[in-house]
Write an enzyme that holds these catalytic residues in place. Structure first.
Site, mmCIF file in Angstrom:
data_model
loop_
_atom_site.group_PDB
_atom_site.id
_atom_site.type_symbol
_atom_site.label_atom_id
_atom_site.label_comp_id
_atom_site.label_asym_id
_atom_site.label_seq_id
_atom_site.Cartn_x
_atom_site.Cartn_y
_atom_site.Cartn_z
ATOM 1 N N ARG A 1 -14.164 3.273 -2.071
ATOM 2 C CA ARG A 1 -13.347 2.988 -0.435
ATOM 3 C C ARG A 1 -12.688 4.202 -0.248
ATOM 4 O O ARG A 1 -11.442 4.463 0.901
ATOM 5 C CB ARG A 1 -12.119 2.410 -0.304
ATOM 6 C CG ARG A 1 -12.109 0.269 -0.830
ATOM 7 C CD ARG A 1 -10.927 -0.635 -0.506
ATOM 8 N NE ARG A 1 -11.667 -1.364 -1.071
ATOM 9 C CZ ARG A 1 -10.547 -2.290 -1.466
ATOM 10 N NH1 ARG A 1 -9.351 -2.243 -0.532
ATOM 11 N NH2 ARG A 1 -10.603 -3.303 -1.743
ATOM 12 N N ASP B 1 -2.011 -1.727 -4.631
ATOM 13 C CA ASP B 1 -3.238 -1.827 -3.809
ATOM 14 C C ASP B 1 -3.878 -0.099 -3.152
ATOM 15 O O ASP B 1 -4.806 0.329 -4.258
ATOM 16 C CB ASP B 1 -2.142 -2.493 -2.585
ATOM 17 C CG ASP B 1 -2.879 -3.199 -2.208
ATOM 18 O OD1 ASP B 1 -4.148 -3.463 -2.474
ATOM 19 O OD2 ASP B 1 -2.978 -4.507 -1.547
ATOM 20 N N ASP C 1 0.819 -1.275 0.047
ATOM 21 C CA ASP C 1 -0.247 0.013 0.097
ATOM 22 C C ASP C 1 0.586 1.498 -0.272
ATOM 23 O O ASP C 1 1.871 1.351 0.740
ATOM 24 C CB ASP C 1 -1.173 0.665 1.289
ATOM 25 C CG ASP C 1 -1.908 -0.966 1.254
ATOM 26 O OD1 ASP C 1 -2.350 -1.963 0.403
ATOM 27 O OD2 ASP C 1 -2.072 -2.026 2.464
ATOM 28 N N ASP D 1 -4.281 2.025 4.029
ATOM 29 C CA ASP D 1 -5.104 0.387 4.194
ATOM 30 C C ASP D 1 -4.825 0.427 6.049
ATOM 31 O O ASP D 1 -3.913 0.372 6.627
ATOM 32 C CB ASP D 1 -4.891 -0.538 3.971
ATOM 33 C CG ASP D 1 -5.429 -1.104 2.325
ATOM 34 O OD1 ASP D 1 -5.785 0.475 2.057
ATOM 35 O OD2 ASP D 1 -5.225 -1.681 1.775
#
Length: 308
Positions: free
Chosen positions: A205, A149, A120, A153
């Site tokens: 997201r 990615d 990430d 996160d």
């Protein structure tokens, strides 16, 4: 000997009573996140020097003075602050990872095009007391959604985390909170604040949030298809966010997520709030912008716009 033990006890008590560093907000402030403030400052201009400087758990400040490129993720030790010297400092293909570490500040850095095989852009796992502020995270949407990615996160039971005043843009998958649907044993403890961020041209997201407790407020979503997804028992307070441009689902639930929503402006979204209602008490004070002020304030302030 008795005096030494008494002095040590006082020192430890003082450390435990430390307030969060100036500017730290949200859940990160509840955790009294200080990063490397008060420690020595190292200024670095090469990838090798950066990797060395952020290693270990000693209290330290690291200032990146030159843009760098590569294809890897750098692990940051506990009690560390990492800053970009100016708003132009960019890590291209280089992500930052806070893994099994505590008390970290990441601020004023641009991170772009970190490939999925590296990780990430910012990955936070099994960590506590992390403040991510005034960063600029991006890739592109000309590649497949799995070519890169996540932008930021936050997984595996992270607590006292805040992502604020940041610009997340031109990407498929923005912010994932909670590792997987089967990870309740870790992720139910999650506490995350996401506020005053600018999401632009992000497919989904904003965040996708499993389990745990989240506070999502004063964010601006421009051309974000799937916005805030509360999932698998998560309880979110969602306040005074604004959507504009192309938008399918603004705030929605899958597999039993909940939201306490108020003051949001869903703009032209195909659907506004469809999440089941719940309530969430917030254990910190915060300044809430009116929805009419969100766009101008967030676009003016979000991103790497500081100097060190």
């Amino acid at each position: 000997m008795k005096f030494f033990l008494y002095a040590l006890s006082l020192s430890l008590s003082a450390l435990s009573a430390l307030a969060a560093a100036p500017g730290v907000t949200g859940w990160a402030a509840v955790g009294n996140t200080t990063g490397g403030e008060g420690g020595p400052t190292t200024r670095v201009s090469t990838l090798a020097a950066l990797k060395t400087a952020v290693t270990g758990n000693a209290v330290k400040r690291v200032v990146i003075t030159a843009s760098l490129s590569g294809n890897e993720v750098i692990r940051i030790g506990s009690n560390t602050s990492v800053y970009g010297a100016s708003g132009s400092i960019t890590l291209t293909g280089i992500g930052l990872r806070v893994y099994q570490a505590n008390n970290v500040i990441i601020r004023n850095i641009k991170i772009a095009k970190v490939l999925a095989d590296a990780g990430d852009a910012i990955g936070i796992q099994e960590a506590s007391k992390v403040f991510v502020d005034h960063v600029d995270l991006s890739s592109d949407r000309s590649h497949d959604k799995d070519y890169y990615d996540g932008l930021a996160d936050i997984t595996h039971g992270c607590t006292y985390v805040t992502v604020s005043n940041s610009y997340l843009h031109d990407h498929w998958k923005g912010v994932l909170v909670g590792h997987s649907d089967s990870n309740a044993s870790e992720d139910t403890s999650i506490t995350v604040t996401i506020n005053n961020n600018y999401f632009k041209n992000v497919n989904s997201r904003g965040p996708s949030f499993r389990f745990g407790k989240g506070h999502v407020y004063n964010n601006y979503y421009q051309d974000v298809s799937d916005g805030i997804n509360t999932r698998v028992g998560a309880v979110l307070r969602v306040e005074n966010n604004v959507w504009r441009g192309t938008c399918s689902k603004a705030l929605y639930s899958t597999d039993g997520g909940y939201a306490q929503a108020s003051g949001n402006d869903f703009g032209t979204c195909s659907s506004g709030n469809t999440a089941p209602s719940s309530s969430l008490s917030i254990p910190y004070s915060y300044s809430l912008l009116s929805t009419g002020s969100v766009i101008s304030s967030v676009t003016a302030n979000a991103g790497a716009k500081l100097s060190y």
